[in-house]
Design an enzyme around this catalytic site. Sequence first.
Site, PDB file in Angstrom:
ATOM      1  N   GLU A  69      48.998  33.427  30.286  1.00 29.75           N
ATOM      2  CA  GLU A  69      48.530  34.719  30.805  1.00 29.75           C
ATOM      3  C   GLU A  69      49.559  35.260  31.782  1.00 29.75           C
ATOM      4  O   GLU A  69      50.093  34.507  32.601  1.00 29.75           O
ATOM      5  CB  GLU A  69      47.202  34.546  31.536  1.00 29.75           C
ATOM      6  CG  GLU A  69      46.000  34.476  30.617  1.00 29.75           C
ATOM      7  CD  GLU A  69      44.698  34.385  31.412  1.00 29.75           C
ATOM      8  OE1 GLU A  69      43.652  34.479  30.783  1.00 29.75           O
ATOM      9  OE2 GLU A  69      44.747  34.223  32.648  1.00 29.75           O
ATOM     10  N   THR A 239      53.831  48.251  15.151  1.00 31.70           N
ATOM     11  CA  THR A 239      53.477  46.913  14.675  1.00 31.70           C
ATOM     12  C   THR A 239      54.785  46.187  14.375  1.00 31.70           C
ATOM     13  O   THR A 239      55.832  46.815  14.190  1.00 31.70           O
ATOM     14  CB  THR A 239      52.651  46.950  13.375  1.00 31.70           C
ATOM     15  OG1 THR A 239      53.432  47.611  12.366  1.00 31.70           O
ATOM     16  CG2 THR A 239      51.340  47.690  13.555  1.00 31.70           C
TER      17      THR A 239
END
Length: 433
Positions: A69, A239
């Site tokens: 994270e 993407t």
Amino acid sequence: MSLIATSLPKTPWGTDLDALRRADPELAGVLLGEVERQSGGLQLIAAENFISRAVLTALGSPLANKYAEGYPGARHHGGCELVDLAERIAVDRAKALFGAEYANVQPHSGSSAVLAAYAALLRPGDTVLAMALPHGGHLTHGSPANFSGRWFDFVGYGVDRSTGLIDYEQVRALALAHRPKAIVCGSISYPRHPDYAAFREIADETGAYLIADAAHPIGLVAGGVAPNPVPYADVVCATTHKVLRGPRGGLILCGAGLAERIDRAVFPFTQGGAQMHTVAAKAVAFAEAATPGFATYAHQVVSNARTLAEVLTGEGLDLATGGTDTHLISADVTGLGLDGRTARGRLAAAGIVLDTCALPSPGRPAGYLKGIRLGTAALTTQGMGEAEMEQVGRLIGAALREDGAVRSQVATLAGIFPPYPASDDPRTGAGNH
Ligand SMILES: *Cc1c(COP(=O)(O)O)cnc(C)c1O
């Protein structure tokens, strides 16, 4: 099947198909069946491709075990030194590839990238101008079934009915009338390049942010065959798995001034831990996309699409905008007495896999699809060129006429171009020296 098993190289962590077969024969069977499906037909889904063995290896690596994270140098977990390095490499390569001041490589998908871009720039209830869905807008451009349509007030622009091209006068008029906080350019089925300079001008004139959703063309940008939205848009969403030929995932590019807002919008606002195996695989794909071999591929993708467009026109399909400048072709099949779903079904029966496509259909019930959409990236990766595109176009025409002989011809053609040939992988340039 045994061929596939023996051609899989062994990694230090012992990846091997037999281990999966022993541990989970049911799933291994599904996996191998899918591998055979992909190589046994013609894959014309415009958003799909065949990633390299190098990208596949990064994806299937123990980096998947790591929790990370936060961002390099500022993680909430220990032991991130090496994955930090992987992410920094990915970010640097993305910035260099697209000439961007800043890149965030963590979005889990294209939709997540768009969500983060909105989160960085907008507040719920803000007005956004984007391409209307029946004209080629993505779900994240205001569909009522998507977060975008529920949390923002979307206004849709469209294409000119006669030319199929974006009507920039309409975009300007809608922007002046609605004063959107952001304008989105980008589409799932528009076969031409957006005029980014025109969008920028309209955004400046009306005080809006410009978000380019370049999910489809970003791979063409990397290969030097499409205009780069980076100099024009405040934020570029993309993407990594379509023409760009990387792992399934998203990417955001922006100027240094928005970097912090974009980072916080990705984590902690819309996502948790980054998927470090995917981030590493993105780094591998960005390096591949910077090679001369990738530029050659990108050029071939576009010339293949042009050739295929000509043959399909000869087969009686009515192409949106009359052709293509990209990897993508959108075609109205109603002139053949078909609708999009029937056409897709007939093609699937012949081993030709593609999508239906929304095209403006006034007077038709909601949900009616009158078109098909196809792209040439996957076939080009397999090594097909213009000669094969002529054959593919004729096979599509014959399959739409339900010619029973097509299935075996499709299988023969696909068999000549295996997506994972036993020799060097052309995607990594390994065969070029
Ligand atoms: C493919 C695409 C997306 C979404 O990508 P996912 O990875 O499927 O979420 C968003 N916008 C456009 C224009 C696309 O073509």
